[in-house]
Scaffold this active site. Structure first.
Site, PDB file in Angstrom:
ATOM      1  N   MET A 259       0.332  -1.493  -0.081  1.00  0.00           N
ATOM      2  CA  MET A 259      -0.077  -0.321   0.251  1.00  0.00           C
ATOM      3  C   MET A 259       0.773   1.416  -0.003  1.00  0.00           C
ATOM      4  SD  MET A 259      -3.294   0.817   2.595  1.00  0.00           S
ATOM      5  CE  MET A 259      -2.517   0.655   3.827  1.00  0.00           C
ATOM      6  N   CYS A 260       1.641   1.321   0.940  1.00  0.00           N
ATOM      7  CA  CYS A 260       3.163   2.783   0.896  1.00  0.00           C
ATOM      8  C   CYS A 260       1.836   4.064   0.846  1.00  0.00           C
ATOM      9  CB  CYS A 260       3.133   2.325  -0.144  1.00  0.00           C
ATOM     10  SG  CYS A 260       4.228   1.069   0.437  1.00  0.00           S
ATOM     11  N   GLY A 261       2.687   4.485   0.982  1.00  0.00           N
ATOM     12  CA  GLY A 261       2.386   6.520   1.726  1.00  0.00           C
ATOM     13  C   GLY A 261       2.991   7.398   1.666  1.00  0.00           C
TER      14      GLY A 261
END
Length: 309
Positions: A1-3
């Site tokens: 997902m990561c941000g």
């Protein structure tokens, strides 16, 4: 997902180490494996190099400490051999180091010579860029590297959920655009023509420390700019030449830009005021650093936006 997150101030210096930590910690749920920062202070005549000789996953065998000492000494010897005058060498952690040096030679030659030392990896080189990344959440990394003391003009950051590669510093974002000074990228998404571009850039003499497609974006943009393109032009070209689903943020010594592919599937929220621009994968990250009611918006598909200091 990561941000991903970014912030740029139009004027002056600000506590961007603390502010980026707040932004990234608010998105810890998007990526608990590692956290990274690309921080920009005021440009200096000195070259700032951050490098590592191991990471938290390196086995602590009986030779570990001696190996670190030998490899660190060899890095310092090689810097002197190239004519670099070391002004300060700081041990950030037992395996990560920050060096400021007077050096007017080829940065590629410097990086390659240092990285020829076993286990050495140059994380960033430049006159204002400093990349800090390690395993753990933002508060852990910021505390370990004392980022609360970092003041500067702009920054980007990344929280990572490892899905296709190991949990280590080499796989963490941001990525420095080797061997170009003061260019870095964070990215959320996936390039489908990654291997094509990696081979093409390797034929041009570039090396890559990871299998991460974000590193490709950084070098792609920096090479375009080295040939005379503006950051905005290079990013617009990327929408035509890089395939996949992605949103990325690129920073240079005096600018921050964001690009979203034509499908715009990867989220990004933007806030712009007279004094600053802040953007992130989620609005909660922007609200972590702005203590007033704000209006945000999501850039359109196929969008490129650049802000200059």
């Amino acid at each position: 997902m990561c941000g991903i997150a970014g912030i740029i101030y139009k004027d002056g210096e600000h506590p961007i180490g603390t502010e980026m930590t707040r932004m990234l910690q608010s998105m810890k749920h998007r990526g608990p494996d590692s956290t990274g920062y690309a921080l920009y202070g005021q440009p200096s005549n000195l070259v700032i190099m951050r490098y590592k000789l191991a990471d938290a996953n390196t086995p602590r065998d009986f030779e570990y400490e001696d190996r670190l000492r030998r490899h660190r000494a060899e890095v310092e010897r090689r810097l002197h051999a190239l004519g670099a005058k070391v002004h300060e060498l700081e041990e950030e952690t037992e395996y990560a180091f920050r060096v400021t040096l007077a050096y007017d030679g080829d940065l590629k030659k410097l990086a390659d010579f240092v990285e020829d030392v076993p286990d050495a990896e140059v994380l960033s080189l430049g006159h204002s860029l400093e990349i800090v990344k390690d395993l753990g959440d933002a508060e852990q990394v910021a505390s370990e590297y004392e980022l609360a003391t970092f003041t500067g003009t702009h920054a980007i950051g990344h929280v990572r959920m490892a899905t296709e590669s190991d949990v280590d510093i080499s796989g963490a974002h941001p990525y420095w655009a080797y061997p170009f000074s003061d260019v870095a990228v964070v990215h959320n998404g996936q390039l489908t023509n990654y291997f094509q571009w990696k081979r093409r850039l390797e034929r041009s003499g570039h090396r890559f420390q990871s299998e991460c497609d974000s590193e490709i974006i950084a070098v792609y943009l920096a090479e375009k700019m080295s040939e005379g393109a503006t950051l905005e032009d290079a990013m617009r070209d990327s929408l035509e030449e890089l395939d996949g689903v992605f949103t990325y943020i690129c920073v240079t010594k005096d600018a921050l830009g964001v690009a979203k592919d034509e499908m715009a599937a990867k989220p990004l929220v933007l806030y712009e005021a007279d004094d600053l621009v802040a953007l992130a994968s989620e609005e909660i990250a922007i609200r972590a650093v702005i203590d007033r009611e704000i209006d945000t918006y999501d850039p359109y598909e196929g969008e490129v936006m650049v802000w200059q200091r």
